[in-house]
Design a protein around this motif. Structure first.
Motif, PDB file in Angstrom:
ATOM      1  N   HIS A 179      48.414   5.996  18.559  1.00  0.00           N
ATOM      2  CA  HIS A 179      49.288   5.646  17.471  1.00  0.00           C
ATOM      3  C   HIS A 179      47.739   5.814  16.081  1.00  0.00           C
ATOM      4  CE1 HIS A 179      46.737   2.512  19.901  1.00  0.00           C
ATOM      5  NE2 HIS A 179      47.291   1.383  19.218  1.00  0.00           N
ATOM      6  N   HIS A 216      45.593   3.304  15.097  1.00  0.00           N
ATOM      7  CA  HIS A 216      44.448   2.082  14.866  1.00  0.00           C
ATOM      8  C   HIS A 216      42.802   3.093  15.604  1.00  0.00           C
ATOM      9  CE1 HIS A 216      46.741  -1.585  16.140  1.00  0.00           C
ATOM     10  NE2 HIS A 216      46.347  -1.841  14.590  1.00  0.00           N
ATOM     11  N   HIS A 265      42.542   4.156  19.075  1.00  0.00           N
ATOM     12  CA  HIS A 265      42.905   5.420  20.046  1.00  0.00           C
ATOM     13  C   HIS A 265      43.042   6.898  18.897  1.00  0.00           C
ATOM     14  CE1 HIS A 265      45.169   2.503  22.799  1.00  0.00           C
ATOM     15  NE2 HIS A 265      44.728   1.567  21.703  1.00  0.00           N
ATOM     16  N   HIS A 316      54.790  -0.545  18.485  1.00  0.00           N
ATOM     17  CA  HIS A 316      53.708  -1.731  18.617  1.00  0.00           C
ATOM     18  C   HIS A 316      53.559  -1.674  16.683  1.00  0.00           C
ATOM     19  CE1 HIS A 316      49.411  -2.676  19.478  1.00  0.00           C
ATOM     20  NE2 HIS A 316      49.095  -1.024  18.515  1.00  0.00           N
ATOM     21  N   ASP A 346      49.373   1.471  23.112  1.00  0.00           N
ATOM     22  CA  ASP A 346      49.904  -0.016  22.970  1.00  0.00           C
ATOM     23  C   ASP A 346      50.815  -0.086  22.820  1.00  0.00           C
ATOM     24  OD1 ASP A 346      46.733  -0.637  23.281  1.00  0.00           O
ATOM     25  OD2 ASP A 346      46.246  -0.428  21.181  1.00  0.00           O
ATOM     26  N   HIS A 405      51.376  -6.509  20.601  1.00  0.00           N
ATOM     27  CA  HIS A 405      50.412  -6.268  22.102  1.00  0.00           C
ATOM     28  C   HIS A 405      51.804  -6.921  22.691  1.00  0.00           C
ATOM     29  CE1 HIS A 405      47.016  -3.600  21.646  1.00  0.00           C
ATOM     30  NE2 HIS A 405      46.862  -4.861  20.481  1.00  0.00           N
ATOM     31  N   ASP A 444      42.200  -5.612  17.137  1.00  0.00           N
ATOM     32  CA  ASP A 444      43.107  -4.710  16.562  1.00  0.00           C
ATOM     33  C   ASP A 444      44.409  -5.753  16.353  1.00  0.00           C
ATOM     34  OD1 ASP A 444      44.188  -3.968  19.130  1.00  0.00           O
ATOM     35  OD2 ASP A 444      44.889  -1.786  18.478  1.00  0.00           O
TER      36      ASP A 444
END
Ligand code: ZN
Ligand code: ZN
Length: 332
Positions: free
Chosen positions: A37, A39, A42, A92, A113, A280, A331
């Motif tokens: 994803h 963020h 990542h 997420h 996540d 999360h 995040d």
């Protein structure tokens, strides 16, 4: 006999699949990356080639410029080397995926996540039975139990109505949380204009382009103080206490984050109105997910891994911490 999942190699900088010569969420630039994803911890910039959902690729392009990408839709299967790979929703943020890997008759799911509860801005988490479940543990302590979203949004709206001469300034992470706060308010029937900090514009536009209706959204920049009274303003958390917020009419500083369960964090950041809204899984969601998937092994990527590893051990599920580096938990 080979060890379960030994074709999936955890390294401090990411998970490596030698049979496919590809990395998952590597924290350093690599020739070929699978990205769960958008963020930043990542999805890093600078990879040779990125395989990710179309939405994640769009997010990476907003942040890092053009990518040499291979879009992979949810449910599409492909083969890399000897490994079958598919992406399924992680619930997420927009475009977030779990990566399902099949090789040698074993299935490993790398969840990135994830969360289990409803989020009107992205596809819902899809449970996939597997031999090894690779999980995060951002909120991996029994003290973390996120309340109902509806109640938290009610709190925000009640504060807004009780303070017609002020505005509620909501700090929310730019990718995912900001759009979710806005969309959750719309779901509650709140149709007033919502004002946003300039740093959120491009990601909000991206969500809108992907069919997430954010309603009447206006830039907060250059708007007279009077017009902002009784309004919701959304900004990245860093803008809450900086000079930018001085133009607002006596802002009530709010923050939408799973970390708002920790009162001390709210106090440190001068948050008057903590809104517990997390992208999360909380402790109950983490443990319920493991019970539902009943994997033979659980590998924990990042977060508070000790309690979760212990919880698994008590239930005869083999578990270990992978000690990956470079992941942040801000995040949320
Ligand atoms: Zn994330
Ligand atoms: Zn993360």
């Amino acid at each position: 006999m080979a060890r379960l999942g030994d074709w999936v190699q955890p390294h401090p900088t990411g998970i490596y699949l030698p049979a496919a010569d590809v990395w998952i969420d590597p924290s350093v630039p690599v020739p070929r990356a699978l990205v769960t994803h958008g963020h930043a911890d990542h999805a890093r910039g600078g990879h040779g080639e990125v395989w990710a959902t179309p939405e994640t690729l769009q997010i990476m392009e907003v942040r890092y410029g053009p990518q040499t990408g291979r879009p992979v839709a949810y449910g599409e299967s492909l083969t890399l080397g000897d490994i079958d790979v598919s992406f399924v929703p992680a619930g997420h943020v927009l475009g977030s995926a779990q990566i399902v890997l099949d090789h040698r008759g074993e299935r490993v799911v790398v969840s990135g996540d994830y969360k289990r509860r409803e989020d009107p801005t992205c596809a819902r988490f899809e449970p996939v039975k597997c031999d090894v479940f690779v999980t995060e543990a951002t909120f991996g302590l029994p003290v973390f139990r996120h309340p109902e979203t509806h109640d938290e949004m009610d709190k925000l709206l009640a504060t807004l109505r009780a303070n017609p001469d002020r505005c509620v300034l909501v700090g929310a992470y730019a990718l995912g949380k900001a759009q979710r706060v806005i969309r959750e308010l719309r779901v509650m029937g709140f149709d007033d204009p919502i004002y946003i900090h300039g740093a959120l514009q491009r990601l909000c536009d991206l969500y809108i382009d992907n069919g997430v209706d954010l309603g009447d959204l206006r830039p907060a920049m250059g708007v007279a103080k009077g017009e902002l009274m009784g309004r919701v303003v959304v900004a990245p958390p860093s803008a809450l206490n900086d000079r930018w917020s001085r133009r607002l009419p006596e802002p009530i500083s709010a923050m939408a984050s799973g970390w708002m369960t920790v009162r001390q964090r709210a106090r440190q950041k001068n948050i008057e109105l903590p809104i517990i809204l997390s992208d999360h899984a909380d402790w109950d969601e983490l443990t319920a997910t493991i019970q539902e998937l009943s994997p033979r092994e659980v590998w924990v990527t990042h977060g508070r891994e000790d309690a979760l590893v212990h919880w698994c051990a008590m239930r005869q599920i083999k578990a270990r911490a992978l000690d990956l580096v470079g992941f942040e938990d801000e995040d949320d």
